[in-house]
Design an enzyme around this catalytic site. Structure first.
Site, PDB file in Angstrom:
ATOM      1  N   ASP A   1       0.848  -1.193   0.000  1.00  0.00           N
ATOM      2  CA  ASP A   1       0.000   0.000   0.000  1.00  0.00           C
ATOM      3  C   ASP A   1       0.880   1.238   0.000  1.00  0.00           C
ATOM      4  OD1 ASP A   1      -1.987   1.808   0.206  1.00  0.00           O
ATOM      5  OD2 ASP A   1      -2.376   1.495   2.328  1.00  0.00           O
ATOM      6  N   LYS A   2       1.331   1.640  -1.173  1.00  0.00           N
ATOM      7  CA  LYS A   2       2.216   2.793  -1.288  1.00  0.00           C
ATOM      8  C   LYS A   2       1.693   3.789  -2.317  1.00  0.00           C
ATOM      9  CE  LYS A   2       5.496   2.214   1.649  1.00  0.00           C
ATOM     10  NZ  LYS A   2       5.663   3.197   2.729  1.00  0.00           N
ATOM     11  N   THR A   3       0.386   3.770  -2.591  1.00  0.00           N
ATOM     12  CA  THR A   3      -0.152   4.657  -3.622  1.00  0.00           C
ATOM     13  C   THR A   3       0.005   6.124  -3.259  1.00  0.00           C
ATOM     14  OG1 THR A   3      -2.320   4.417  -2.576  1.00  0.00           O
ATOM     15  CG2 THR A   3      -1.815   2.952  -4.407  1.00  0.00           C
TER      16      THR A   3
END
Length: 508
Positions: A501-503
């Protein structure tokens, strides 16, 4: 005798996913008190069984409590037994600490009760309430520590409750009004209750790790096999397996301690901070002595937060990448001093919850880059959580006490070992019957039959698995990936997909 630690409406910070249930669930505690009679019988049985009973007590601490103690009220318990978040029975020792020379008579562990001093609501001190006029010389608090969290005994409700501070059930308006600081005497009372503000990672010495590793059921089985082989004059084979097992234990212990030391170095040590007492007196103290209710002065040059604190004046620009992974700094504003319109001040919606009021909370481990005071006032924040109760503490606890993974791999491995054990029992019984029919000496027959048991489980299996795990640890370390739970590596071989989860970091 239920123990309650609920926090309704609580959202999760990164790193809290595996710990939030533990903080909010109910624990059904059973009190036990040491029994001299049962302890004597336990000692006798331990000798008669050749130490097998001691091993069972080590593997199952709750069993040790059952065998050496008797049930009693929680108010008199030396230890408590309960099921943890994963459904396993757990035992913890109950500690007792004197409160001589203090004015605390009852610990309200859900929150710090707020007493009004006089008629001026601006002078509300954030103190633990003193509800009864008991003798000050005969008071103590009882608590136990589970997964680095304190649970205090509440006499009025006859149960242990999670020790909470200003993060549970206190209105924002009350916190703003009580942000005048505490006297030194009041500060000392809170130190007794909450302990030091440290996130300590225990780095066990080599000898202790060696003992813990050697007491693993696999290696106990190896010792049993080696002794049997020595009786049968298989000296070279027994020596070979012993050598391989020692190398395996030594390598595993070295890697585990190395990873523990790495985690220890990653946790920041206490630092000097500025604290403001009641009356405006300012004092520089070690951050390990901060407690909920203290007023922390945020310097203009910023600092790495040693605790969770709610901002009372000014604004701060904070780097929260340590907790959230987001590289963009965020701006924190002061806590609101008015209730939500059309809502009563005591309505739960007005209560302060750090995860709900993220824009007003400076979380432990984050770095304050810049402060912006209002009208030349100091930028100050009130400490709301310390130690392992903070956001960073929850993250560290999720590493120290990982959630058990119920992969099919583990279940299949247990079934395989169980099937081998079943075959070994059948082989042992069959061999004994054959030897008895042929009038073989009893001692010789038992040793030959036990050979079937030692062969059923491959003697070099633990060593082979350890060497493979250590090799994987080294490869991971080369990529700067650290692991303090080597058994998880076996599970990683079954993974087919990783999600990151690095958006936010990429888009912003």
């Amino acid at each position: 005798m239920a123990e309650k630690a609920k926090d309704s409406g609580k959202s999760k910070l990164p790193g809290e996913e595996s710990q939030v249930d533990e903080e909010t669930r109910e624990l059904d505690c059973i009190g036990y008190k040491k029994s001299s009679c049962k302890l004597f019988l336990y000692s006798v049985c331990a000798v008669l069984t050749g130490g097998v009973l001691l091993l069972l007590s080590y593997w199952k601490p709750a069993w040790h409590v059952y065998w050496t103690a008797v049930k009693c009220p929680l108010s008199k318990a030396d230890c408590v037994v309960f099921t943890d978040i994963h459904g396993a029975w757990t035992a913890e020792e109950v500690h007792e600490e004197s409160l001589v020379d203090t004015t605390i008579t009852e610990v309200d562990s859900n929150l710090l009760n707020v007493q009004q001093s006089g008629e001026d609501e601006d002078e509300v001190p954030l103190l633990v309430s003193s509800r009864h006029g008991e003798n000050q010389c005969d008071r103590s608090i009882r608590y136990f520590i589970h997964h680095k969290l304190r649970f205090h005994y509440e006499p009025g409700e006859d149960r242990f409750k999670r020790l909470r501070a200003l993060d549970c059930g206190v209105p924002c308006v009350t916190i703003r009004a009580g942000g005048k600081g505490m006297t030194r005497e009041e500060h000392q009372k809170h130190v007794v209750l909450f302990g030091d503000n440290i996130i300590d990672v225990d780095v066990k010495p080599y000898w202790k790790l060696i003992i813990e590793e050697a007491l693993d059921p696999f290696y106990i089985f190896q010792v049993f096999s080696i002794i049997l082989w020595c009786f049968e004059v298989y000296y070279y084979y027994a020596a070979t397996i012993l050598f391989i097992s020692c190398i395996s234990i030594g390598t595993d212990v070295y890697e585990i301690r190395r990873q523990m030391k790495t985690l220890f170095d990653m946790v920041a040590s206490p630092r000097t901070v500025t604290m403001r007492h009641a009356g405006g007196n300012v004092e520089k103290v070690s951050s390990r002595y901060l407690v909920p209710g203290d007023i922390l002065v945020i310097p203009a040059e910023g600092l790495e937060m040693p605790c969770d604190a709610a901002l009372l004046s000014g604004t701060c620009v904070v780097n929260e990448s340590m907790l959230t992974g987001e590289s963009v700094p965020v701006t924190k504003t002061l806590l609101p001093d008015q209730p939500i319109p059309d809502k009563d001040i005591n309505d739960p919606v007005n209560n302060y919850i750090p995860e709900k009021h993220k824009r007003h909370t400076l979380f432990c481990g984050t770095t304050v880059i810049q402060t912006r005071p209002f009208e030349n006032e100091e930028v100050v924040a009130i400490v709301v959580r310390t130690g392992f109760s903070t956001a960073k503490g929850s993250l560290v606890r999720s590493i120290l006490f990982p959630k058990p993974v119920g992969f099919q791999f583990f279940r299949d491995a247990l079934r395989f070992v169980g099937f081998l054990a079943f075959l070994a029992v059948i082989g042992f019984v069959y061999s004994m019957v054959i030897f008895i029919r042929h009038s073989v000496d009893t001692g010789e027959a038992v040793m030959r039959a036990l050979d079937i048991v030692t062969i059923a489980v491959p003697p070099a299996l633990p060593a082979a698995m350890t060497i493979g795990t250590v090799y994987a640890l080294r490869r991971l370390r080369q990529q700067k990936i650290f692991c303090i739970s080597p058994p998880r590596i076996n599970v990683c071989g079954k993974l087919k997909l990783f999600c990151f989860d690095k958006t936010g970091t990429l888009t912003e």
